[in-house]
Design a protein around this motif. Structure first.
Motif, PDB file in Angstrom:
ATOM      1  N   LEU A  31      85.207  63.385  86.900  1.00 47.32           N
ATOM      2  CA  LEU A  31      85.458  64.780  86.550  1.00 47.32           C
ATOM      3  C   LEU A  31      84.424  65.682  87.202  1.00 47.32           C
ATOM      4  CD1 LEU A  31      85.847  64.311  82.701  1.00 47.32           C
ATOM      5  CD2 LEU A  31      87.696  64.793  84.281  1.00 47.32           C
ATOM      6  N   ALA A  32      84.847  66.874  87.601  1.00 46.89           N
ATOM      7  CA  ALA A  32      83.901  67.908  88.017  1.00 46.89           C
ATOM      8  C   ALA A  32      83.423  68.586  86.743  1.00 46.89           C
ATOM      9  CB  ALA A  32      84.590  68.908  88.934  1.00 46.89           C
ATOM     10  N   VAL A  33      82.110  68.656  86.570  1.00 47.44           N
ATOM     11  CA  VAL A  33      81.535  69.258  85.363  1.00 47.44           C
ATOM     12  C   VAL A  33      80.445  70.243  85.770  1.00 47.44           C
ATOM     13  CG1 VAL A  33      82.057  67.288  83.883  1.00 47.44           C
ATOM     14  CG2 VAL A  33      79.860  67.377  85.062  1.00 47.44           C
ATOM     15  N   ILE A  34      80.048  71.085  84.826  1.00 44.03           N
ATOM     16  CA  ILE A  34      78.898  71.954  85.034  1.00 44.03           C
ATOM     17  C   ILE A  34      77.981  71.803  83.837  1.00 44.03           C
ATOM     18  CG2 ILE A  34      80.026  73.628  86.548  1.00 44.03           C
ATOM     19  CD1 ILE A  34      80.374  75.448  84.116  1.00 44.03           C
ATOM     20  N   GLN A  39      65.327  71.625  83.208  1.00 44.19           N
ATOM     21  CA  GLN A  39      64.838  72.581  84.198  1.00 44.19           C
ATOM     22  C   GLN A  39      65.615  73.889  84.154  1.00 44.19           C
ATOM     23  OE1 GLN A  39      66.992  70.211  84.909  1.00 44.19           O
ATOM     24  NE2 GLN A  39      68.461  71.073  86.300  1.00 44.19           N
ATOM     25  N   ARG A  40      66.671  73.954  83.374  1.00 48.24           N
ATOM     26  CA  ARG A  40      67.509  75.139  83.189  1.00 48.24           C
ATOM     27  C   ARG A  40      68.159  75.626  84.478  1.00 48.24           C
ATOM     28  NH1 ARG A  40      62.921  77.097  80.076  1.00 48.24           N
ATOM     29  NH2 ARG A  40      63.211  76.387  77.947  1.00 48.24           N
ATOM     30  N   GLY A  41      68.527  74.712  85.328  1.00 49.04           N
ATOM     31  CA  GLY A  41      69.316  75.069  86.498  1.00 49.04           C
ATOM     32  C   GLY A  41      68.570  75.803  87.582  1.00 49.04           C
ATOM     33  N   ILE A  42      67.699  75.124  88.271  1.00 44.68           N
ATOM     34  CA  ILE A  42      66.950  75.747  89.363  1.00 44.68           C
ATOM     35  C   ILE A  42      67.851  75.819  90.594  1.00 44.68           C
ATOM     36  CG2 ILE A  42      64.924  75.567  90.841  1.00 44.68           C
ATOM     37  CD1 ILE A  42      63.604  74.005  88.480  1.00 44.68           C
ATOM     38  N   PRO A  51      78.858  79.472  93.330  1.00 43.29           N
ATOM     39  CA  PRO A  51      79.694  80.606  92.931  1.00 43.29           C
ATOM     40  C   PRO A  51      78.896  81.589  92.074  1.00 43.29           C
ATOM     41  CG  PRO A  51      80.839  78.529  92.554  1.00 43.29           C
ATOM     42  CD  PRO A  51      79.423  78.191  92.932  1.00 43.29           C
ATOM     43  N   LEU A  52      79.083  82.867  92.307  1.00 43.94           N
ATOM     44  CA  LEU A  52      78.305  83.893  91.626  1.00 43.94           C
ATOM     45  C   LEU A  52      78.393  83.813  90.111  1.00 43.94           C
ATOM     46  CD1 LEU A  52      78.908  87.000  93.908  1.00 43.94           C
ATOM     47  CD2 LEU A  52      76.853  85.604  93.709  1.00 43.94           C
ATOM     48  N   GLU A  53      79.539  83.401  89.592  1.00 41.81           N
ATOM     49  CA  GLU A  53      79.682  83.355  88.130  1.00 41.81           C
ATOM     50  C   GLU A  53      78.791  82.292  87.480  1.00 41.81           C
ATOM     51  OE1 GLU A  53      83.103  80.859  89.806  1.00 41.81           O
ATOM     52  OE2 GLU A  53      82.211  82.793  90.253  1.00 41.81           O
ATOM     53  N   LEU A  54      78.278  81.355  88.270  1.00 39.44           N
ATOM     54  CA  LEU A  54      77.381  80.344  87.728  1.00 39.44           C
ATOM     55  C   LEU A  54      75.923  80.799  87.731  1.00 39.44           C
ATOM     56  CD1 LEU A  54      78.790  77.042  89.267  1.00 39.44           C
ATOM     57  CD2 LEU A  54      79.273  78.051  87.057  1.00 39.44           C
ATOM     58  N   LEU A  55      75.622  81.815  88.518  1.00 39.32           N
ATOM     59  CA  LEU A  55      74.245  82.306  88.586  1.00 39.32           C
ATOM     60  C   LEU A  55      73.958  83.239  87.419  1.00 39.32           C
ATOM     61  CD1 LEU A  55      73.941  83.109  92.386  1.00 39.32           C
ATOM     62  CD2 LEU A  55      72.884  81.221  91.162  1.00 39.32           C
ATOM     63  N   SER A  56      72.772  83.143  86.876  1.00 43.14           N
ATOM     64  CA  SER A  56      72.376  84.074  85.823  1.00 43.14           C
ATOM     65  C   SER A  56      71.794  85.321  86.462  1.00 43.14           C
ATOM     66  CB  SER A  56      71.351  83.435  84.893  1.00 43.14           C
ATOM     67  OG  SER A  56      70.115  83.330  85.544  1.00 43.14           O
ATOM     68  N   LYS A  57      71.518  86.312  85.677  1.00 47.25           N
ATOM     69  CA  LYS A  57      70.943  87.541  86.193  1.00 47.25           C
ATOM     70  C   LYS A  57      69.416  87.503  86.146  1.00 47.25           C
ATOM     71  CE  LYS A  57      74.973  90.250  84.888  1.00 47.25           C
ATOM     72  NZ  LYS A  57      75.718  89.952  86.034  1.00 47.25           N
ATOM     73  N   GLU A  58      68.841  86.356  85.793  1.00 45.66           N
ATOM     74  CA  GLU A  58      67.394  86.229  85.724  1.00 45.66           C
ATOM     75  C   GLU A  58      66.802  86.220  87.126  1.00 45.66           C
ATOM     76  OE1 GLU A  58      65.864  83.047  83.309  1.00 45.66           O
ATOM     77  OE2 GLU A  58      67.727  82.961  82.190  1.00 45.66           O
ATOM     78  N   PRO A  59      65.692  86.905  87.316  1.00 45.04           N
ATOM     79  CA  PRO A  59      65.054  86.881  88.630  1.00 45.04           C
ATOM     80  C   PRO A  59      64.320  85.572  88.908  1.00 45.04           C
ATOM     81  CG  PRO A  59      63.798  88.231  87.101  1.00 45.04           C
ATOM     82  CD  PRO A  59      65.047  87.792  86.379  1.00 45.04           C
ATOM     83  N   SER A  60      64.319  84.661  87.959  1.00 46.74           N
ATOM     84  CA  SER A  60      63.560  83.410  88.102  1.00 46.74           C
ATOM     85  C   SER A  60      64.202  82.416  89.056  1.00 46.74           C
ATOM     86  CB  SER A  60      63.418  82.752  86.727  1.00 46.74           C
ATOM     87  OG  SER A  60      64.703  82.370  86.254  1.00 46.74           O
ATOM     88  N   GLY A  61      65.411  82.705  89.535  1.00 45.17           N
ATOM     89  CA  GLY A  61      66.105  81.760  90.396  1.00 45.17           C
ATOM     90  C   GLY A  61      66.814  80.668  89.625  1.00 45.17           C
ATOM     91  N   ARG A  62      66.943  80.847  88.332  1.00 48.55           N
ATOM     92  CA  ARG A  62      67.638  79.855  87.504  1.00 48.55           C
ATOM     93  C   ARG A  62      69.121  80.177  87.430  1.00 48.55           C
ATOM     94  NH1 ARG A  62      63.180  78.934  82.757  1.00 48.55           N
ATOM     95  NH2 ARG A  62      61.764  77.815  84.108  1.00 48.55           N
ATOM     96  N   MET A  63      69.895  79.139  87.135  1.00 47.96           N
ATOM     97  CA  MET A  63      71.341  79.281  87.040  1.00 47.96           C
ATOM     98  C   MET A  63      71.780  79.036  85.608  1.00 47.96           C
ATOM     99  SD  MET A  63      72.226  76.924  90.317  1.00 47.96           S
ATOM    100  CE  MET A  63      73.948  76.908  89.913  1.00 47.96           C
ATOM    101  N   LYS A  64      72.942  79.583  85.263  1.00 50.42           N
ATOM    102  CA  LYS A  64      73.515  79.256  83.962  1.00 50.42           C
ATOM    103  C   LYS A  64      73.875  77.768  83.939  1.00 50.42           C
ATOM    104  CE  LYS A  64      75.647  83.717  83.033  1.00 50.42           C
ATOM    105  NZ  LYS A  64      76.920  84.417  82.875  1.00 50.42           N
TER     106      LYS A  64
END
Length: 122
Positions: A31-34, A39-42, A51-64
């Motif tokens: 399965l494809a999973v997310i 590390q909270r998604g570096i 994909p942009l919808e997976l990126l958070s708005k944090e400036p830390s470079g972390r992803m959702k």
């Protein structure tokens, strides 16, 4: 019987499937999973566009969430150790995001077509 659940990088799926097949375990579910780990998604650990919808708005470079692949197979208890060893050998890079392996007990399995149960159903 045990279920081995493997969460790995997408680019490691084919080598993992090939290794499992060489060991005699061609049957699995993929399965494809997310998700994300401690590390909270570096985002910088990925080598492909996210994909942009997976990126958070944090400036830390972390992803959702980070895209991963989940493989699942059910095997006889005696086969767990060699399979886990091979999965680690193929997927270990010593970098954040190498993945996880979960080993869970399975009470029974039934093959719908033949009504076999237990190990013969695998």
């Amino acid at each position: 019987m045990k279920e081995i659940i493997i969460i790995i990088r997408p680019k490691k799926v084919e080598p993992t499937k090939d290794a499992l097949e060489k060991l005699g375990f061609p049957s699995l579910t993929a399965l494809a999973v997310i998700g994300r780990g401690r590390q909270r998604g570096i985002a910088s650990e990925l080598n492909y566009d996210v994909p942009l919808e997976l990126l958070s708005k944090e400036p830390s470079g972390r992803m959702k969430y980070i895209p991963k692949r989940m493989l699942s197979l059910v095997v006889d208890d005696k086969d767990v150790d060699p399979i886990v060893h091979e999965i680690i050998k193929i997927n270990q890079t010593a970098q954040i995001g190498d993945g996880k392996i979960f080993i869970c007990p399975v009470e029974n399995a039934v093959r719908v077509r033949t009504d076999e149960s237990g190990i013969p159903a695998l």
